[in-house]
Design an enzyme around this catalytic site. Structure first.
Site, PDB file in Angstrom:
ATOM      1  N   CYS A   1       0.831  -1.208   0.000  1.00 25.80           N
ATOM      2  CA  CYS A   1       0.000   0.000   0.000  1.00 25.80           C
ATOM      3  C   CYS A   1       0.871   1.266   0.000  1.00 25.80           C
ATOM      4  CB  CYS A   1      -0.995  -0.035   1.158  1.00 25.80           C
ATOM      5  SG  CYS A   1      -2.414   1.065   0.906  1.00 25.80           S
TER       6      CYS A   1
ATOM      7  N   HIS B   1      -3.652  -5.358   0.471  1.00 25.38           N
ATOM      8  CA  HIS B   1      -3.117  -5.804   1.766  1.00 25.38           C
ATOM      9  C   HIS B   1      -3.130  -7.331   1.863  1.00 25.38           C
ATOM     10  CE1 HIS B   1      -2.753  -1.898   3.831  1.00 25.38           C
ATOM     11  NE2 HIS B   1      -3.757  -1.535   3.048  1.00 25.38           N
TER      12      HIS B   1
ATOM     13  N   GLU C   1      -1.754  -9.122   4.074  1.00 22.16           N
ATOM     14  CA  GLU C   1      -1.754  -9.555   5.480  1.00 22.16           C
ATOM     15  C   GLU C   1      -3.153  -9.692   6.067  1.00 22.16           C
ATOM     16  OE1 GLU C   1      -1.475  -4.996   5.680  1.00 22.16           O
ATOM     17  OE2 GLU C   1      -0.995  -6.619   4.299  1.00 22.16           O
TER      18      GLU C   1
ATOM     19  N   VAL D   1      -1.176 -14.831  32.229  1.00 18.07           N
ATOM     20  CA  VAL D   1      -0.419 -15.615  31.250  1.00 18.07           C
ATOM     21  C   VAL D   1       1.023 -15.129  31.140  1.00 18.07           C
ATOM     22  CG1 VAL D   1      -0.299 -16.317  28.830  1.00 18.07           C
ATOM     23  CG2 VAL D   1      -2.520 -16.033  29.923  1.00 18.07           C
ATOM     24  N   ASP D   2       1.211 -13.818  31.010  1.00 19.80           N
ATOM     25  CA  ASP D   2       2.540 -13.286  30.718  1.00 19.80           C
ATOM     26  C   ASP D   2       3.522 -13.530  31.856  1.00 19.80           C
ATOM     27  OD1 ASP D   2       1.124 -12.387  28.531  1.00 19.80           O
ATOM     28  OD2 ASP D   2       0.924 -10.343  29.280  1.00 19.80           O
TER      29      ASP D   2
ATOM     30  N   ALA E   1       3.280 -15.708  34.208  1.00 27.89           N
ATOM     31  CA  ALA E   1       3.442 -17.151  34.414  1.00 27.89           C
ATOM     32  C   ALA E   1       4.464 -17.734  33.449  1.00 27.89           C
ATOM     33  CB  ALA E   1       2.096 -17.861  34.246  1.00 27.89           C
TER      34      ALA E   1
END
EC number: 6.3.5.2
Length: 512
Positions: free
Chosen positions: A84, A171, A173, A228-229, A231
């Protein structure tokens, strides 16, 4: 963390899909980094990437002060893919012409491609892509061929195959581009000759080596929250230095029902780790007494957390390092790209650097889904890995106004009912977050033959990919009814349940 591996560099021009480009590349087991668009050719040569991607962006290349990379980048010999704005900039810098599009293209568009070039190998000649542009290429640069077109955009992609310079106006992605993943993989493997060496196994092995080398014989501490992070960061660093790591779990009194017990039990059952549990409930509640301003509540909680954490770390002695669960989006947001915004995250585990320790951030180059993959490899139980996000200040930011023990008990019970019913109906893992809020308002109701005057509970359930934006979840009526009936029947002092149907933006996910 200084790991030398095959790398794709993504130059960030402020596009809304820049992180999505990175995720698509990582999904192909190729490592990539997002860097500021004005990175120097010298810095690029030091990194020695396998290829470069120029992201999209909101600017027009022909206006004054438009973000531009150094033209020399195209002479370094690295393959380049412009997306783009990226292809428009490539065109402008290499002698082509870009102008406002007579017909602006937004949304799904049929494109005709030249599938004999490496970028489009194996792609049908007619395919659907996602367009989002107001400018277009009028004249490609010298030695570039037009390799794709749409009804309204005659130059939808360009290529200099010999120099491995490619650009697409659409795009790839975005999931709406039907063969977008294949186009990105073609750039990685057909054009850049990447070998797909980015795996969670190799990351864990390399990180363990680096943490050991950095820490040496010193000690490290980690603020364990049960999220989560923290841990995954704790277990990963524990694998590297084991006895030298001490995890500190601060029970603020602002947690959900039995949350502290669950976190400690899960870690002690599954890991032989040094964990200290600190009961600081009274300290937090006494400091929050009479405080109603949300920002003031946050500051108090953050400050008390730091006080408690530092006191415990000092008791351990010889602590040199602090382990943090910083993720790549945090690094990007606090970086120097033009899409960067400095945000104050409300994660009280995010301690300030001046706390007196050197930082170890083993997850700082990972996205959330990659953190979960690492957690899976490390054997972390699903009840930790797939927990919904929970704010650092805890239930304090889900109680509007002053935080009291009575309000905490009401909210804990209401919230536990929300979680129970979402799991019972099989919806807990389908949504980003589902929780209860106590707004501090009361209303008249009738229970039996008696008039009541009780609290309202607000139910908040949202869908999101990353928490940056969110849509309210269209829950089936039977779930809403079950949650409402259960809360009004089981939570003393509550006689009304409301459903928040506001997206982010304009609202935030949390109420405070």
């Amino acid at each position: 963390m200084g790991i030398k591996r095959e790398t794709i560099l993504i130059l960030d021009f402020g596009g809304q899909y820049t992180q999505l480009i990175a995720r698509r590349i990582r999904e192909a087991n190729v490592y990539c980094e997002i860097v500021p668009y004005d990175i120097s050719p010298e810095e690029i040569k030091k990194i020695d990437p396998k290829g470069i991607v120029l992201s999209g962006g909101p600017a027009s290349v022909y206006v004054k002060n438009a973000p531009k990379c150094d033209k020399e980048i195209f002479e370094l010999g690295y393959p380049v893919l412009g997306i783009c704005y990226g292809v428009q900039l490539m065109t402008e810098l290499l002698g082509g012409k870009v102008a406002p599009a007579p017909v602006r293209e937004y949304g799904k568009t049929e494109v005709v491609i030249n599938n004999t070039i490496p970028l489009f190998k194996g792609i049908e000649r007619d395919t659907i892509v996602w367009m989002s542009h107001t400018d277009q290429i009028e004249l490609p640069p010298p030695d570039f061929k037009v390799v794709a077109s749409t009804e309204n955009c005659p130059i939808a992609a360009i290529a200099n195959v010999e120099k491995k310079l490619y650009g697409v106006q659409f795009h790839p992605e975005v999931s709406h581009t039907h063969r977008g993943t294949e186009i990105i993989r073609n750039f990685l493997f057909e054009v850049c000759d990447c070998s797909a060496d980015w795996t969670m196994d190799s990351l864990i092995e390399q990180t363990v080596k680096e943490v050991r080398a950095k820490v040496g014989n010193h000690k490290a501490v980690c603020a364990l929250s049960g999220g989560v992070d923290s841990a995954v960061a704790a277990v990963l660093v524990d694998r590297a230095i084991h006895d030298q790591l001490v995890c500190i779990f601060v029970d603020t009194g602002l947690l959900r029902t039995n949350e502290g017990d669950m976190v400690i039990e899960t870690f002690r059952k599954n890991y032989d780790m040094n964990i200290i549990r600190v009961d600081a409930k009274d300290r937090f509640l006494s400091r929050l007494k009479g405080v109603t301003d949300p920002e003031e509540k946050r500051k108090i909680i953050g400050n008390v957390f730091i006080e408690v954490f530092k006191e415990e770390a000092m008791k351990i002695g010889d602590v040199k390092f602090l382990v943090q669960g910083t993720l790549y989006p945090d690094v990007i947001e606090s970086g120097h790209g033009i899409s960067s915004t400095i945000k104050s995250h409300h994660n009280v585990g995010g301690l300030p650097e001046d706390i007196g320790f050197e930082l170890i951030e083993p997850l700082r180059m990972l996205f959330k889904d990659e953190v979960r993959q690492v957690g899976k490899e490390l054997g972390i139980p699903d009840e930790i890995l797939y927990r919904q996000p929970f704010p650092g200040p805890g239930l304090a930011v889900r109680i509007v106004g002053e935080v009291t023990e009575e309000k905490l008990e009401i909210l804990r019970l209401a919230d536990s009912i929300v979680q129970r019913e979402m799991k019972r109906f099989g919806w807990y893992n389908k949504v980003w977050q589902s929780f209860a809020i106590l707004p501090g308002i009361k209303s008249v109701g009738v229970m039996g033959d008696e008039r009541t005057y009780g609290y309202a509970i607000i139910l908040r359930v949202v869908d999101s990919m990353d928490g940056m934006t969110a849509d309210w979840t269209k829950l089936p009526y039977e779930i809403l009814e079950s949650i409402s009936t259960s809360i009004t029947n089981e939570v003393p002092g509550v006689n009304r349940v409301l459903y928040d149907i506001t997206s982010k933006p304009p609202a935030t996910i949390e109420w405070e």
